[in-house]
Design an enzyme around this catalytic site. Structure first.
Site, PDB file in Angstrom:
ATOM      1  N   LYS A   1      -4.955  -5.743  -3.990  1.00 24.31           N
ATOM      2  CA  LYS A   1      -4.679  -4.723  -4.397  1.00 24.31           C
ATOM      3  C   LYS A   1      -4.310  -4.363  -5.742  1.00 24.31           C
ATOM      4  CE  LYS A   1      -7.796  -1.228  -1.707  1.00 24.31           C
ATOM      5  NZ  LYS A   1      -8.235  -1.770  -0.605  1.00 24.31           N
TER       6      LYS A   1
ATOM      7  N   GLU B   1      -6.638   8.260  -6.853  1.00 27.54           N
ATOM      8  CA  GLU B   1      -7.614   8.831  -5.728  1.00 27.54           C
ATOM      9  C   GLU B   1      -6.882   8.583  -4.631  1.00 27.54           C
ATOM     10  OE1 GLU B   1      -9.749   7.620  -7.702  1.00 27.54           O
ATOM     11  OE2 GLU B   1     -10.782   6.431  -5.477  1.00 27.54           O
TER      12      GLU B   1
ATOM     13  N   SER C   1      -8.154 -11.038   2.447  1.00 27.04           N
ATOM     14  CA  SER C   1      -7.556  -9.643   1.618  1.00 27.04           C
ATOM     15  C   SER C   1      -5.813  -9.023   1.885  1.00 27.04           C
ATOM     16  CB  SER C   1      -8.585  -8.908   1.519  1.00 27.04           C
ATOM     17  OG  SER C   1      -8.966  -8.288   2.342  1.00 27.04           O
TER      18      SER C   1
HETATM   19  C1  LIG Z   1      -9.100  -2.124   0.316  1.00 25.92           C
HETATM   20  C2  LIG Z   1      -9.020  -3.503   0.485  1.00 25.92           C
HETATM   21  C3  LIG Z   1     -10.383  -4.069   0.734  1.00 25.92           C
HETATM   22  C4  LIG Z   1     -11.893  -3.241   0.187  1.00 25.92           C
HETATM   23  O1  LIG Z   1     -11.561  -2.991  -0.967  1.00 25.92           O
HETATM   24  P1  LIG Z   1     -12.809  -4.117  -2.092  1.00 25.92           P
HETATM   25  O2  LIG Z   1     -12.546  -3.510  -3.230  1.00 25.92           O
HETATM   26  O3  LIG Z   1     -13.819  -4.333  -0.910  1.00 25.92           O
HETATM   27  O4  LIG Z   1     -11.545  -5.581  -2.474  1.00 25.92           O
HETATM   28  C5  LIG Z   1     -10.100  -5.223   1.254  1.00 25.92           C
HETATM   29  N1  LIG Z   1      -8.991  -5.756   2.552  1.00 25.92           N
HETATM   30  C6  LIG Z   1      -8.003  -5.152   2.038  1.00 25.92           C
HETATM   31  C7  LIG Z   1      -7.224  -5.490   2.665  1.00 25.92           C
HETATM   32  C8  LIG Z   1      -8.001  -3.578   1.135  1.00 25.92           C
HETATM   33  O5  LIG Z   1      -6.911  -2.488   1.065  1.00 25.92           O
END
Ligand SMILES: *Cc1c(COP(=O)(O)O)cnc(C)c1O
Length: 406
Positions: free
Chosen positions: A96, A118, A385
């Site tokens: 993010k 938000e 992610s």
């Molecule tokens: C917020 C988040 C997601 C989901 O968001 P996407 O917009 O689908 O990428 C996935 N993995 C992590 C670690 C997150 O913090």
């Protein structure tokens, strides 16, 4: 396919990816969004903006994030070779920060003092509060009262970072109401504030803008994999909530017809309404939060309640580009359940020493299944992610016993 690829890579000037996206908003918002759109177009053509952002990616976030070959897990599974793109190693622990830094820089260049958003689980709030400090902006984060109690560590982080966490006591006192209140606050003063969306969702230009910022993931991965292994990966896998980490990885490979792509949605406790958030798998096209896409909705077009053990994945919509990629068959959307994700969280921790976020564990779960059915010469690149630190207390409380952690 090659003609289609051009249309799926870039939206038209109204922000449509095929039938999806666009901007379905009250007239009073039109001028505000077109101001953002124009500013973003200008800035994205300015080399000094990219130079500044790339320096921050390198020196602040720690990019490029490495690609790591999971030799232990691949051997255990006994099929294809699995690799991770390590977005969990970024400063703040997830992908993010990539788009939050972009949005904060844009806000600053537009001459605005404050960035607002938000947050549900608090991940977007923490990443945005971080970017705001660095760039020199005030930051207001709207958060439902229930989430404030549930996600206490992230609330503390945001406050330490100097952000104002504004409790929302309306309706369900969770994410959806926080979105509504944040939008009202934005409409109250669009001159001094910029609204920063947390994924590739919302009205144009947000899906395109957030996608562009996240595309650093795929652009790096493509070069890294090619340099190291002399070919592209055969398969890409990423979890899909709103869809930003997935599109960030996929966007660099859309024209590579031999690269198969899989987006993994949460099937939660099962496919009963309210028990999952598998939007592309179970939903139908409609309009929510100012854009058209697949949605989980009832007969009247109202969003259905959603659920996943991963709070970052429980959104009843999905980024519009994913809807087009699904219809064209360029990306295959599949699911992983709560149980499969938690099992993968422990498996990755205990084979490779990497504790993934529960969101990311959904992608690992599907990759493991995919690997079983493929030969050892095949490769799978998973977008990891985020890291799991934020989840460990919850995981141990809910599932510890089964895995011998008490
Ligand atoms: C917020 C988040 C997601 C989901 O968001 P996407 O917009 O689908 O990428 C996935 N993995 C992590 C670690 C997150 O913090």
């Amino acid at each position: 396919m090659s003609n289609d690829i051009k249309t799926i890579a870039m939206p038209d000037e109204k922000g449509f990816f095929g039938d999806y996206g666009g901007s379905f908003i009250p007239p009073m918002l039109e001028d505000i969004l077109s101001e953002i759109s124009t500013a973003y177009d200008e800035i994205s053509r300015d080399p000094s903006f990219h130079e500044e952002l790339n320096m921050l990616y390198q020196d602040y976030v720690g990019r490029p994030s490495p690609i790591f070959h999971l030799k232990n897990l691949s051997a255990k599974v006994g099929g294809a070779q699995i690799y991770l793109k390590r977005e969990d190693l970024n400063h703040t622990g997830a992908h993010k920060i990539n788009h939050c830094l972009g949005e904060a820089l844009l806000c600053k260049k537009m001459g605005k003092k404050k960035i607002i958003a938000e947050t549900g689980a608090g991940q977007h709030g923490v990443a945005l509060a971080t970017a705001a400090v660095l760039v020199g902006l005030e930051c207001d984060i709207y958060m439902g009262e229930i989430d404030i109690v549930k996600e206490h560590p992230n609330v503390v982080r945001m406050k330490i970072l100097g952000a104002n966490v504004i409790p929302v006591d309306r309706g369900t006192r969770t994410l959806k109401d926080a979105v509504d209140v944040a939008f009202e606050a934005y409409l109250g003063d669009p001159v001094n504030q910029l609204y920063a969306i947390g994924s590739v969702v919302g009205p144009h230009p947000f899906p395109k803008m957030v996608r562009d910022f996240q595309s650093v993931v795929g652009n790096e991965a493509r070069v890294q994999f090619q340099d190291r292994y002399g070919k592209l990966p055969d398969n890409l896998v990423a979890c899909v909530g709103g869809g930003s980490n997935a599109i960030g990885l996929f966007s660099a490979f859309l024209e590579d017809e031999n690269v198969a792509m899989y987006g993994v949605e949460p099937s939660g406790r099962g496919f009963k309404d309210g028990d999952h958030a598998a939007t592309l798998t179970k939903g139908s096209p409609g309009v929510l939060h100012g854009f058209k896409s697949y949605l989980l909705q009832d007969d009247k077009g109202e969003p259905l309640p959603v659920y996943s053990v991963a709070s970052g994945l429980d959104y009843p919509g999905v980024g519009p580009q994913h809807s087009l990629l699904k219809d064209l068959g360029r990306v295959t959307y599949v699911t992983a359940s709560d149980v499969e994700a938690i099992d993968s969280l422990f498996e990755l921790s205990r084979t490779e020493g990497i504790i993934p976020a529960i969101e990311s564990a959904h992608a690992v779960a599907f990759a493991t299944k995919l690997a079983k059915d493929a030969g050892p010469d095949k490769t799978i690149l998973v977008n990891l992610s985020g890291r799991g630190d934020k989840d460990i207390d919850f995981v141990v409380e809910q599932y510890g016993k089964e895995y011998g952690v008490e």
